[in-house]
Design a protein around this motif. Structure first.
Motif, PDB file in Angstrom:
ATOM      1  N   GLN A   6       0.820  -1.207   0.000  1.00 37.00           N
ATOM      2  CA  GLN A   6       0.000   0.000   0.000  1.00 37.00           C
ATOM      3  C   GLN A   6       0.857   1.260   0.000  1.00 37.00           C
ATOM      4  O   GLN A   6       0.544   2.225  -0.703  1.00 37.00           O
ATOM      5  CB  GLN A   6      -0.929  -0.002   1.213  1.00 37.00           C
ATOM      6  CG  GLN A   6      -2.033  -1.051   1.146  1.00 37.00           C
ATOM      7  CD  GLN A   6      -3.014  -0.914   2.290  1.00 37.00           C
ATOM      8  OE1 GLN A   6      -3.534   0.160   2.539  1.00 37.00           O
ATOM      9  NE2 GLN A   6      -3.263  -2.007   2.995  1.00 37.00           N
ATOM     10  N   GLN A   7       1.949   1.243   0.770  1.00 34.48           N
ATOM     11  CA  GLN A   7       2.862   2.391   0.791  1.00 34.48           C
ATOM     12  C   GLN A   7       3.413   2.679  -0.601  1.00 34.48           C
ATOM     13  O   GLN A   7       3.470   3.827  -1.038  1.00 34.48           O
ATOM     14  CB  GLN A   7       4.035   2.124   1.743  1.00 34.48           C
ATOM     15  CG  GLN A   7       3.792   2.486   3.175  1.00 34.48           C
ATOM     16  CD  GLN A   7       5.078   2.515   3.963  1.00 34.48           C
ATOM     17  OE1 GLN A   7       6.099   1.942   3.563  1.00 34.48           O
ATOM     18  NE2 GLN A   7       5.065   3.185   5.085  1.00 34.48           N
ATOM     19  N   ARG A   8       3.852   1.632  -1.259  1.00 33.29           N
ATOM     20  CA  ARG A   8       4.408   1.788  -2.611  1.00 33.29           C
ATOM     21  C   ARG A   8       3.384   2.377  -3.567  1.00 33.29           C
ATOM     22  O   ARG A   8       3.665   3.337  -4.286  1.00 33.29           O
ATOM     23  CB  ARG A   8       4.873   0.433  -3.154  1.00 33.29           C
ATOM     24  CG  ARG A   8       6.239  -0.013  -2.713  1.00 33.29           C
ATOM     25  CD  ARG A   8       6.659  -1.257  -3.483  1.00 33.29           C
ATOM     26  NE  ARG A   8       6.790  -0.994  -4.905  1.00 33.29           N
ATOM     27  CZ  ARG A   8       7.857  -1.305  -5.624  1.00 33.29           C
ATOM     28  NH1 ARG A   8       8.891  -1.883  -5.048  1.00 33.29           N
ATOM     29  NH2 ARG A   8       7.900  -1.056  -6.908  1.00 33.29           N
ATOM     30  N   LYS A   9       2.214   1.774  -3.602  1.00 34.99           N
ATOM     31  CA  LYS A   9       1.173   2.222  -4.532  1.00 34.99           C
ATOM     32  C   LYS A   9       0.801   3.686  -4.301  1.00 34.99           C
ATOM     33  O   LYS A   9       0.646   4.462  -5.251  1.00 34.99           O
ATOM     34  CB  LYS A   9      -0.062   1.322  -4.390  1.00 34.99           C
ATOM     35  CG  LYS A   9       0.145  -0.093  -4.906  1.00 34.99           C
ATOM     36  CD  LYS A   9      -0.997  -1.014  -4.518  1.00 34.99           C
ATOM     37  CE  LYS A   9      -2.251  -0.729  -5.296  1.00 34.99           C
ATOM     38  NZ  LYS A   9      -3.310  -1.742  -5.006  1.00 34.99           N
ATOM     39  N   GLU A  10       0.699   4.064  -3.031  1.00 32.90           N
ATOM     40  CA  GLU A  10       0.340   5.440  -2.702  1.00 32.90           C
ATOM     41  C   GLU A  10       1.448   6.411  -3.110  1.00 32.90           C
ATOM     42  O   GLU A  10       1.160   7.522  -3.574  1.00 32.90           O
ATOM     43  CB  GLU A  10       0.048   5.550  -1.209  1.00 32.90           C
ATOM     44  CG  GLU A  10      -1.243   4.855  -0.798  1.00 32.90           C
ATOM     45  CD  GLU A  10      -1.421   4.775   0.701  1.00 32.90           C
ATOM     46  OE1 GLU A  10      -0.540   5.308   1.433  1.00 32.90           O
ATOM     47  OE2 GLU A  10      -2.417   4.183   1.150  1.00 32.90           O
TER      48      GLU A  10
ATOM     49  N   PHE B  36       3.698   6.041  -5.595  1.00 34.22           N
ATOM     50  CA  PHE B  36       3.687   6.202  -7.052  1.00 34.22           C
ATOM     51  C   PHE B  36       2.490   7.031  -7.514  1.00 34.22           C
ATOM     52  O   PHE B  36       2.610   7.877  -8.393  1.00 34.22           O
ATOM     53  CB  PHE B  36       3.688   4.837  -7.741  1.00 34.22           C
ATOM     54  CG  PHE B  36       5.057   4.231  -7.890  1.00 34.22           C
ATOM     55  CD1 PHE B  36       5.879   4.593  -8.953  1.00 34.22           C
ATOM     56  CD2 PHE B  36       5.537   3.312  -6.971  1.00 34.22           C
ATOM     57  CE1 PHE B  36       7.147   4.055  -9.096  1.00 34.22           C
ATOM     58  CE2 PHE B  36       6.804   2.763  -7.105  1.00 34.22           C
ATOM     59  CZ  PHE B  36       7.620   3.134  -8.165  1.00 34.22           C
ATOM     60  N   LYS B  37       1.342   6.787  -6.900  1.00 29.59           N
ATOM     61  CA  LYS B  37       0.139   7.537  -7.262  1.00 29.59           C
ATOM     62  C   LYS B  37       0.314   9.019  -6.986  1.00 29.59           C
ATOM     63  O   LYS B  37      -0.143   9.877  -7.755  1.00 29.59           O
ATOM     64  CB  LYS B  37      -1.059   7.001  -6.479  1.00 29.59           C
ATOM     65  CG  LYS B  37      -2.383   7.654  -6.854  1.00 29.59           C
ATOM     66  CD  LYS B  37      -3.537   7.040  -6.068  1.00 29.59           C
ATOM     67  CE  LYS B  37      -4.865   7.706  -6.427  1.00 29.59           C
ATOM     68  NZ  LYS B  37      -5.995   7.104  -5.662  1.00 29.59           N
ATOM     69  N   SER B  38       1.026   9.356  -5.911  1.00 33.34           N
ATOM     70  CA  SER B  38       1.210  10.757  -5.535  1.00 33.34           C
ATOM     71  C   SER B  38       2.044  11.529  -6.551  1.00 33.34           C
ATOM     72  O   SER B  38       1.949  12.756  -6.630  1.00 33.34           O
ATOM     73  CB  SER B  38       1.889  10.842  -4.162  1.00 33.34           C
ATOM     74  OG  SER B  38       3.248  10.461  -4.240  1.00 33.34           O
ATOM     75  N   VAL B  39       2.889  10.810  -7.315  1.00 32.29           N
ATOM     76  CA  VAL B  39       3.702  11.483  -8.332  1.00 32.29           C
ATOM     77  C   VAL B  39       3.136  11.260  -9.735  1.00 32.29           C
ATOM     78  O   VAL B  39       3.798  11.534 -10.736  1.00 32.29           O
ATOM     79  CB  VAL B  39       5.184  11.030  -8.260  1.00 32.29           C
ATOM     80  CG1 VAL B  39       5.785  11.398  -6.920  1.00 32.29           C
ATOM     81  CG2 VAL B  39       5.327   9.537  -8.534  1.00 32.29           C
ATOM     82  N   GLY B  40       1.928  10.729  -9.811  1.00 35.91           N
ATOM     83  CA  GLY B  40       1.258  10.550 -11.091  1.00 35.91           C
ATOM     84  C   GLY B  40       1.723   9.371 -11.898  1.00 35.91           C
ATOM     85  O   GLY B  40       1.568   9.340 -13.117  1.00 35.91           O
TER      86      GLY B  40
END
Length: 221
Positions: A204-208, A210-214
């Motif tokens: 979950q940390q990883r996905k969040e 990457f999502k935060s930087v688009g």
């Protein structure tokens, strides 16, 4: 700066640390650990990363006693890795004295190879683990220097290099993207599945991040 040995798990934090070390140190070694973790597949990724990075040498250390420690979700087969974010207290995935054990083993290699720095990618903001805090790193460093044969002979010091303390997972990812870290060659899932489960706290940390930087996490593409 001269030599460093980087604790390399195969995950995004340690991979970023390895690429940063390549930029800041003249000679880079890496060490990974087989301690009976359910996600032992991470070692395959660590080997790939070490090869791509062109480290001086990559050591794989076995830690048999950690395999027998019960009560944590990473080595105890009777405890499931939870599908939740990190709690405020130490999570069930805490392996007792893991980072202290890792640093002490790395320090032994420092004595033999005359390495002055040990790199560990701990970041205190994102994790409640006791051994991911500044006071742990400074205390471990003191113990290492008090125990080192090299330090006794050369009258120098071994530094526990912790550039990510106080940084978030997003900060680390942004740095890694600048450094050209091959994140498609990293692995962070505690359940040890291929592809990663996407549900455990580290996934979950990883996905969040990457999502935060688009971007989409390459682990899931």
């Amino acid at each position: 700066m001269e030599k460093i040995i980087v604790l390399l798990s195969g995950g995004m934090d340690s991979a970023t640390l390895l690429w940063l070390a390549k930029k800041q140190f003249k000679e880079v070694y890496a060490i990974s650990f087989d301690y009976g973790q359910k996600h032992k597949v991470e070692l395959d990724f660590a080997k790939q990363l070490a090869k791509i990075a062109g480290v001086k040498e990559h050591f794989i250390a076995e830690i048999p006693h950690l395999r027998n420690i019960k009560g944590n979700a990473l080595t105890d087969k009777n405890i499931e890795v939870p599908t939740e974010k990190y709690p405020e207290e130490a999570p069930i995935t805490t392996v007792p004295m893991r980072n202290l054990t890792f640093l002490s083993i790395a320090a032994a290699f420092c004595d033999v190879y005359e390495i002055e720095n040990i790199g560990i990618g701990i970041h205190s903001i994102d994790s409640p683990y006791p051994d991911c805090r500044a006071e742990f790193a400074s205390s471990a460093e003191a113990a290492i220097n008090a125990s080192s044969v090299m330090v006794e002979k050369k009258k120098n010091r071994i530094k526990v290099y912790t550039p990510f303390l106080g940084k978030s997972k997003i900060d680390i990812l942004k740095l890694g993207l600048e450094l050209g870290v091959p994140y498609d060659k990293t692995y962070s899932c505690y359940k040890g599945t291929i592809p990663p489960c996407g549900q455990c706290a580290t996934c979950q940390q990883r996905k969040e991040a990457f999502k935060s930087v688009g971007l989409e996490d390459p682990s899931f593409t």
